[in-house]
Structure formats: C-alpha cells, structure tokens
Design a protein around this motif. Structure first.
Motif, PDB file in Angstrom:
ATOM      1  N   GLN A 173      47.917  43.986  33.089  1.00 13.08           N
ATOM      2  CA  GLN A 173      48.550  45.278  33.319  1.00 13.08           C
ATOM      3  C   GLN A 173      47.491  46.368  33.430  1.00 13.08           C
ATOM      4  OE1 GLN A 173      51.235  45.797  30.010  1.00 13.08           O
ATOM      5  NE2 GLN A 173      52.346  43.903  30.450  1.00 13.08           N
ATOM      6  N   LYS A 174      46.321  46.114  32.823  1.00  9.60           N
ATOM      7  CA  LYS A 174      45.252  47.112  32.797  1.00  9.60           C
ATOM      8  C   LYS A 174      44.181  46.859  33.858  1.00  9.60           C
ATOM      9  CE  LYS A 174      46.033  47.930  27.871  1.00  9.60           C
ATOM     10  NZ  LYS A 174      45.500  47.919  26.500  1.00  9.60           N
ATOM     11  N   THR A 175      43.899  45.591  34.144  1.00 12.15           N
ATOM     12  CA  THR A 175      42.858  45.279  35.128  1.00 12.15           C
ATOM     13  C   THR A 175      43.421  45.062  36.521  1.00 12.15           C
ATOM     14  OG1 THR A 175      43.012  42.879  34.800  1.00 12.15           O
ATOM     15  CG2 THR A 175      41.521  44.094  33.340  1.00 12.15           C
ATOM     16  N   ASP A 196      35.200  39.000  38.275  1.00  8.83           N
ATOM     17  CA  ASP A 196      35.773  40.286  38.634  1.00  8.83           C
ATOM     18  C   ASP A 196      36.678  40.806  37.514  1.00  8.83           C
ATOM     19  OD1 ASP A 196      36.380  42.400  40.615  1.00  8.83           O
ATOM     20  OD2 ASP A 196      38.378  41.517  40.626  1.00  8.83           O
ATOM     21  N   ILE A 197      37.526  39.923  36.971  1.00 10.34           N
ATOM     22  CA  ILE A 197      38.427  40.315  35.884  1.00 10.34           C
ATOM     23  C   ILE A 197      37.644  40.652  34.618  1.00 10.34           C
ATOM     24  CG2 ILE A 197      40.179  39.468  34.263  1.00 10.34           C
ATOM     25  CD1 ILE A 197      41.389  40.245  36.915  1.00 10.34           C
ATOM     26  N   PHE A 198      36.679  39.813  34.263  1.00 12.77           N
ATOM     27  CA  PHE A 198      35.931  40.059  33.028  1.00 12.77           C
ATOM     28  C   PHE A 198      35.040  41.296  33.128  1.00 12.77           C
ATOM     29  CE2 PHE A 198      37.011  35.562  32.175  1.00 12.77           C
ATOM     30  CZ  PHE A 198      37.651  35.772  30.960  1.00 12.77           C
ATOM     31  N   ASP A 199      34.538  41.597  34.319  1.00  8.73           N
ATOM     32  CA  ASP A 199      33.780  42.837  34.498  1.00  8.73           C
ATOM     33  C   ASP A 199      34.681  44.047  34.245  1.00  8.73           C
ATOM     34  OD1 ASP A 199      31.360  41.693  35.026  1.00  8.73           O
ATOM     35  OD2 ASP A 199      31.340  42.129  37.174  1.00  8.73           O
ATOM     36  N   LYS A 200      35.907  43.977  34.747  1.00  2.89           N
ATOM     37  CA  LYS A 200      36.859  45.067  34.533  1.00  2.89           C
ATOM     38  C   LYS A 200      37.210  45.183  33.050  1.00  2.89           C
ATOM     39  CE  LYS A 200      38.949  44.769  39.136  1.00  2.89           C
ATOM     40  NZ  LYS A 200      40.152  44.361  39.912  1.00  2.89           N
ATOM     41  N   LEU A 204      36.618  48.367  30.382  1.00  2.00           N
ATOM     42  CA  LEU A 204      37.710  48.928  29.591  1.00  2.00           C
ATOM     43  C   LEU A 204      37.518  48.716  28.088  1.00  2.00           C
ATOM     44  CD1 LEU A 204      40.664  47.754  31.858  1.00  2.00           C
ATOM     45  CD2 LEU A 204      39.896  50.122  31.536  1.00  2.00           C
ATOM     46  N   GLY A 205      36.392  48.093  27.708  1.00  4.24           N
ATOM     47  CA  GLY A 205      36.104  47.880  26.298  1.00  4.24           C
ATOM     48  C   GLY A 205      36.878  46.736  25.664  1.00  4.24           C
ATOM     49  N   MET A 206      37.375  45.818  26.474  1.00  3.84           N
ATOM     50  CA  MET A 206      38.134  44.675  25.957  1.00  3.84           C
ATOM     51  C   MET A 206      37.182  43.547  25.586  1.00  3.84           C
ATOM     52  SD  MET A 206      41.320  44.400  28.609  1.00  3.84           S
ATOM     53  CE  MET A 206      42.548  45.684  28.763  1.00  3.84           C
ATOM     54  N   GLN A 207      37.331  43.021  24.385  1.00  5.55           N
ATOM     55  CA  GLN A 207      36.442  41.970  23.900  1.00  5.55           C
ATOM     56  C   GLN A 207      36.989  40.580  24.222  1.00  5.55           C
ATOM     57  OE1 GLN A 207      36.067  42.848  19.687  1.00  5.55           O
ATOM     58  NE2 GLN A 207      34.276  44.111  20.043  1.00  5.55           N
ATOM     59  N   PHE A 208      36.080  39.633  24.501  1.00  8.28           N
ATOM     60  CA  PHE A 208      36.479  38.236  24.685  1.00  8.28           C
ATOM     61  C   PHE A 208      35.514  37.339  23.928  1.00  8.28           C
ATOM     62  CE2 PHE A 208      34.746  40.220  28.522  1.00  8.28           C
ATOM     63  CZ  PHE A 208      33.566  39.527  28.745  1.00  8.28           C
ATOM     64  N   TYR A 209      36.069  36.272  23.357  1.00  3.68           N
ATOM     65  CA  TYR A 209      35.344  35.449  22.392  1.00  3.68           C
ATOM     66  C   TYR A 209      35.257  33.979  22.790  1.00  3.68           C
ATOM     67  CZ  TYR A 209      34.479  38.848  18.726  1.00  3.68           C
ATOM     68  OH  TYR A 209      33.968  39.896  18.000  1.00  3.68           O
ATOM     69  N   TYR A 210      34.179  33.383  22.343  1.00  4.34           N
ATOM     70  CA  TYR A 210      33.940  31.949  22.500  1.00  4.34           C
ATOM     71  C   TYR A 210      34.485  31.230  21.271  1.00  4.34           C
ATOM     72  CZ  TYR A 210      31.141  27.629  22.219  1.00  4.34           C
ATOM     73  OH  TYR A 210      30.730  26.328  22.082  1.00  4.34           O
TER      74      TYR A 210
END
Length: 301
Positions: A173-175, A196-200, A204-210
C-alpha cells in the motif's frame, strides 16, 4: 494469517514436491492459505495442483490464473487476492523446511515494527556443482544466500531473495505493486523487481530481517550451469538495472554506472587472487559475469 503465494510458469516437474513440503509444515493449517498463481502454464501444472488439493482438503488452497505474462504481474495477482496480513512468496522450483511457515508467523507476531523478512537459500543441485563456481557466481546462478545462524538485519545493500521473502500486506500500500516492466516474463531472465521494492522500503524507513530458520532449498538443474543460461542471465541483470535506475532518475543511473566501475576493480582483484591460487577458471567466470552485466547496463544487450 499468512498467505503463501507461489507464482509458477511451466514447473510441473517441481511444483508437486514444493506443495507437499508446505503441507508438511508444523504451522496449523487454519493459520495460512495457499495461493498458486498460474502465469499461462502450458504443461501439466494445473493437474498436479488439483491432485494436491484433493489429497489435502484441510488446506485452504486456491488456484488462480494471471493472463498478463510476467512474474511481477503474477506476484501482483497474489497481493490482490491474498486474505492474510502477511504475504510469503516461495519460488516454484524449491522445497522448504517444515518449520518454515512457523518461523515467519512467529517473527511478525513478535515484531510489529518489522515489515519484511527472508531466510537462507541453499542450492540443491540435480547434478553437481561445477569447478568454476565461487560464492559470487553461486549467488548469481542459484540465489544462494546465507548470513549466519543469528537473526539480524540484512547487510548493507542486501535484501531477501525474491523466492524466499515475506512482507506485511501494508508494504504494498506504501510502495505500490511490483513493477511489471521488471522481472521474469516467460523464458526471459529480466529481474530487479524485488530490488525495486526493497529500495522503496528503505527510503520509507521500513526494516527487513534475515531469519536463519526460514530455509528454502532451491533446485538447480544442469541447464542453469551451462554457458547459454549464464550469458543470458548476466546480460539481463545489467539490462534490468539500466531499466530500474532510469525509471527513477538519470542521476540514479549515473550512480549505478559508477558503482559498476567499483565492481570491476573488485572483480580484477579476485581474478588475480584466483589465478595465484591456481584456479584461474573461477576468475575468468567472474570476468565474463562482470562484462555481461556491464554490456546490459550500457544498453548493448
């Protein structure tokens, strides 16, 4: 609830075993739905899937079709149809461990401020690993990804592999949705839609984790280790990056060209090191990789 989304194109050889590996997961069946997005398959995929559905009537399984050719279009179909608040994308030529879904469910439940996650991608060769393989070419050809046995943020510049990634539904909804100008289309090897999605998300300051326990085993047939596939894939990586960065701005494209120069310097250093270690074939494969990416990046593919 999790929505497990598998986008597929002519993978009847692998799809049945993948579905069975998901069915064997420890997460309670009522905690997820399973969506199969058929992107114009011409093989026996539908028959295999319907046989699976008949064997596992306790799983909320939906067979969807997306007529617009392309992995991004199929992924977007999954987003629009999913009922869960967590979307888990799984490659159609893979197998998952039996705690795979529980790992994602637990992570998002315990971390309401985290927006995406992924896990290790381990190649499962149908033949054997070639002698020229290096960690760099392995990541390229097999999607190999391993950042240790501890939960952590992804290293700088890295992000979950597209075939082993989970997102909160609100991310899109944001990207916005996946860019249909990028990504695989039929037998084309274009990519960069996940980047492209992860750059966006980063913007936006959204964190993603391993998550080390979210293990996916990626099946690698012999054809993915042959020169024709290698050349086509590496050219398309460059072409995809050209298209992705130019869609943002000419400045973004210029910065990507500059980073390609840095990558060339690193490649030449590695070539020398592999030659000194008496494995020049590994170095030459990296030179070919870099040359093809550069060619595609410059629009010469």
């Amino acid at each position: 609830m999790l929505s497990v989304i598998i986008c597929t194109y002519n993978r009847e050889k692998y799809i049945g075993n993948l579905l069975e590996s998901i069915a064997a997961n420890t997460l309670a069946k009522q905690e997820y739905e399973l969506l199969l997005v058929d992107n114009n398959c011409t093989d026996n995929t539908k028959t295999v899937c319907m046989e699976f559905a008949n064997r596992h009537q306790d799983i909320n399984f939906r067979y969807l079709q997306e007529s617009e050719q392309g992995l991004s279009a199929a992924r977007n179909k999954g987003i629009k149809e999913a009922k869960g608040d967590i979307l888990v994308y799984v490659d159609d030529d893979a197998l998952v461990d039996n705690t795979y879904l529980q790992t994602f469910a637990d992570f998002f439940s315990l971390n309401p401020d985290k927006y995406a996650a992924g896990g290790p991608i381990i190649p499962l060769y149908e033949t054997k690993e070639p002698e020229w393989m290096t960690p760099y070419t392995k990541a390229l050809l097999t999607g190999y990804m391993y950042f240790g046995d501890k939960e952590r943020q992804y290293p700088r510049g890295r992000y979950p592999g597209g075939g082993n990634a989970a997102y909160r539904a609100e991310v899109f909804q944001k990207t916005g949705l996946f860019n249909t100008e990028l990504g695989r289309k039929g037998d084309s090897l274009m990519g960069a839609e996940e980047k492209d999605i992860f750059d966006k998300m980063q913007t936006l300051g959204m964190q993603f984790y391993y998550l080390p326990e979210a293990v996916l085993h990626h099946i690698i047939p012999q054809k993915k280790l042959e020169k024709d596939y290698f050349d086509r894939l590496t050219l398309q990586i460059g072409k995809s990056e050209q298209k992705r960065t130019l869609a943002i701005s000419k400045w973004k494209y210029f910065k990507r060209l500059c980073s390609e120069g840095v990558k060339w310097a690193g490649t030449l250093v590695l070539m020398c090191l592999y030659t000194l270690s008496l494995t020049p074939q590994k170095g030459w494969k990296l030179i070919l990789f870099r040359a093809n990416v550069t060619k595609g990046l410059l629009g010469k593919a």
